[in-house]
Motif scaffolding. Structure first.
Motif, PDB file in Angstrom:
ATOM      1  N   TYR A  28      -7.863   4.656  14.112  1.00 19.29           N
ATOM      2  CA  TYR A  28      -9.053   3.565  14.129  1.00 19.29           C
ATOM      3  C   TYR A  28      -9.901   3.079  15.420  1.00 19.29           C
ATOM      4  O   TYR A  28     -11.648   3.177  14.149  1.00 19.29           O
ATOM      5  CB  TYR A  28      -8.827   3.286  13.097  1.00 19.29           C
TER       6      TYR A  28
ATOM      7  N   ALA B  21      -1.277   2.155   8.998  1.00 18.70           N
ATOM      8  CA  ALA B  21      -1.260   2.835  10.080  1.00 18.70           C
ATOM      9  C   ALA B  21       0.476   1.425  10.558  1.00 18.70           C
ATOM     10  O   ALA B  21       0.686   2.001  11.588  1.00 18.70           O
ATOM     11  CB  ALA B  21      -2.292   2.427  10.782  1.00 18.70           C
ATOM     12  N   VAL B  22      -0.513   0.433  10.794  1.00 22.17           N
ATOM     13  CA  VAL B  22       0.672  -0.697  11.260  1.00 22.17           C
ATOM     14  C   VAL B  22       1.666  -0.752  10.471  1.00 22.17           C
ATOM     15  O   VAL B  22       2.860  -0.294  10.830  1.00 22.17           O
ATOM     16  CB  VAL B  22       0.012  -1.897  11.335  1.00 22.17           C
TER      17      VAL B  22
ATOM     18  N   ASN C 289       0.788   1.607  18.384  1.00 26.87           N
ATOM     19  CA  ASN C 289       0.339   0.513  16.911  1.00 26.87           C
ATOM     20  C   ASN C 289      -1.075   1.910  16.862  1.00 26.87           C
ATOM     21  O   ASN C 289      -1.446   2.404  17.434  1.00 26.87           O
ATOM     22  CB  ASN C 289      -0.472  -0.480  17.653  1.00 26.87           C
TER      23      ASN C 289
ATOM     24  N   GLN D  13      -2.878   1.910  14.951  1.00 30.55           N
ATOM     25  CA  GLN D  13      -4.351   1.998  14.574  1.00 30.55           C
ATOM     26  C   GLN D  13      -5.219   1.990  15.296  1.00 30.55           C
ATOM     27  O   GLN D  13      -6.581   2.386  15.198  1.00 30.55           O
ATOM     28  CB  GLN D  13      -3.859   0.518  13.856  1.00 30.55           C
TER      29      GLN D  13
ATOM     30  N   LEU E 178      -5.370   0.788   7.835  1.00 34.49           N
ATOM     31  CA  LEU E 178      -4.938  -0.038   9.052  1.00 34.49           C
ATOM     32  C   LEU E 178      -3.580  -0.877   8.861  1.00 34.49           C
ATOM     33  O   LEU E 178      -2.782  -1.310   9.186  1.00 34.49           O
ATOM     34  CB  LEU E 178      -6.368  -1.413   9.158  1.00 34.49           C
TER      35      LEU E 178
ATOM     36  N   ARG F 282     -11.215  -3.235  15.299  1.00 32.37           N
ATOM     37  CA  ARG F 282     -10.428  -3.241  13.104  1.00 32.37           C
ATOM     38  C   ARG F 282     -11.377  -3.904  12.727  1.00 32.37           C
ATOM     39  O   ARG F 282     -11.334  -3.920  10.937  1.00 32.37           O
ATOM     40  CB  ARG F 282      -8.800  -3.837  13.883  1.00 32.37           C
TER      41      ARG F 282
END
Length: 457
Positions: free
Chosen positions: A75, A98-99, A70, A72, A95, A82
């Protein structure tokens, strides 16, 4: 070395491919003939990994499957961080993208033959919010109110997606199963559904997905009701925040045993050790307890002469137990602080289980306990009991792999089960632990490891 295609940081990859369930790939869902044609996909958005599988809708057979990290994680490492990152400027958008990129990568790897006719996406509540582009501010503090608990067919056109590939590889709508609460997501509901349907479990059972955020569900078969809660256990179970912690990659120590004054280790890939992953950490502490190298209070015993050769002081003067050395000669040590962190995590999970069972009016439950997810599947039941995760030795502990993905596949292939899933979610009772006095009392009581069962002369 050959590693499993989807690393879930479980800690016990071997020279051969890891067990297909542990890798996130489903082998519990039996082929189901349907009246549909074409293909469908499922996606399981995990905090660490994203998994996808493509199904032939007419036969129920898996056509292809794949997984990836993942994105994410670049970050923030866990659910709570998150949520916090999402509050920063453009945090939610970062985010979300990112996913989306992670899903794009994983379904591209699946080599889907044609645009799917159906799709089911599962995950914990926070991951699903970030996938849909929803805000997470309501989950920052009590009473923890998410923007949505889903259980909806979401039009793909409403998603803030810029990747054309996603549009090409998704149908017009995707089904997102219902979540149970802010921190008990669609993944734990899908797992319960899978245990009930695929394993045809007809008795009361407990289900755990152990990680940084440990989701716990108890199913009362008489009431046909789910009781659920979530425990913020911290990163200890995943090898995070440790003196020598690392993910379950080649070089990670995945198992530790004390034997006659020596400490034996097993390393992923059979290479020189580079660090210690979650299952290795749990096995080490369990073995240290049996060898009386540490006390039930979690204190390293300086006077345990049999293992004196393994005792070291770190550069900061902290007592530690040396497991081995890296190829460069650096000592790999478990420190007193590491042990205390695991002690806290284990106490939180054990207290969470006891509190949940009390609220479900089954405080003396000793039935089947299902461990799902990568870490839970490879966690040795005896080690788990030794560090106090489960207090009832009569329970039957079953490792069951990625039940969340299995449940998502059921919803893809058997739409009639949507009503069952939504009924379970509607009747579910969520237990909030933050202000629960019983949980606080049990947490303190569980801070001591169970008494040693072996002695160290």
């Amino acid at each position: 070395m050959k590693i499993c295609p989807i690393c879930t940081n479980c800690g016990l990859c071997t020279d051969a491919a890891a067990d297909i369930e542990v890798a996130g790939i489903i082998n519990t869902t039996q082929p189901t003939k349907t009246s549909y044609s074409g293909c469908g996909i499922i996606v399981d958005i995990g905090t660490t990994t994203v998994y996808a599988a493509c199904y032939d809708l007419s036969t129920g057979q898996i056509i292809s499957q794949s997984g990836t990290v993942n994105k994410q994680t670049q970050y923030a490492p866990d659910v709570i961080s998150r949520i916090q990152y999402a509050q920063s400027q453009m945090g939610t958008q970062a985010l979300h993208y990112a996913v989306i990129y992670s899903i794009d990568e994983v379904i591209t790897k699946c080599n889907i033959p044609t645009q799917p006719d159906k799709a089911v996406i599962t995950g914990n509540t926070v991951m699903l919010h970030l996938f849909a582009g929803y805000g997470t501010t309501g989950m920052m503090q009590a009473p923890f109110i998410p923007e949505s608990l889903f259980g909806i067919d979401l039009p793909v056109s409403l998603l803030k997606i810029q990747k054309q590939n996603i549009h090409d590889l998704f149908p017009d709508t995707v089904y997102i199963p219902p979540c149970l609460s802010a921190f008990d997501g669609a993944d734990i509901l899908c797992a319960v559904l899978s245990v009930l349907t695929v394993r045809q479990q007809q008795k009361n059972f407990l289900l755990l997905d152990i990680g940084t955020n440990c989701e716990i569900a108890f199913y009362d078969s008489e009431k046909e009701q789910v009781f659920c809660t979530a425990v913020a256990a911290g990163p200890a179970f995943e090898g995070g925040g440790m003196n020598c912690g690392m993910p379950a990659l080649p070089g990670a120590i995945a198992d530790v045993r004390c034997e006659n004054g020596d400490i034996k280790i097993k390393v992923i890939g059979g290479t020189s050790p580079r660090g210690l992953c979650g299952t290795g950490f749990v096995s080490a502490v369990a073995s240290f307890l049996d060898a009386e190298l540490i006390s039930p209070q979690g204190i390293i015993r300086k006077g345990c002469r049999k293992y004196a050769a393994h005792l070291r002081y770190t550069k900061t003067g902290e007592l530690s137990v040396m497991l081995n050395r890296t190829m460069q000669g650096q000592p790999l040590c478990i420190t007193q602080k590491d042990i205390n962190n695991l002690q806290t995590a284990a106490a939180a999970v054990a207290a969470g289980i006891q509190t949940l069972l009390k609220h479900a009016n089954h405080p003396d439950f000793h039935g089947d306990i299902f461990l799902c997810g990568g870490f839970g599947t490879r966690l040795h039941p005896i080690d788990a009991q030794r560090i106090g995760l489960f207090t009832n030795a009569k329970s039957n502990i079953i490792s069951c792999g990625n039940e969340a993905a299995s449940g998502a596949a059921l919803l893809l292939l058997r739409p009639d089960l949507k009503n069952k899933a939504e009924q379970l979610a509607a009747n579910a009772q969520t237990i909030q632990l933050a202000q629960d006095k019983y949980f606080q009392t049990q947490f303190i009581n569980c801070m001591t490891f169970p008494e040693n069962k072996k002695s160290c002369p």
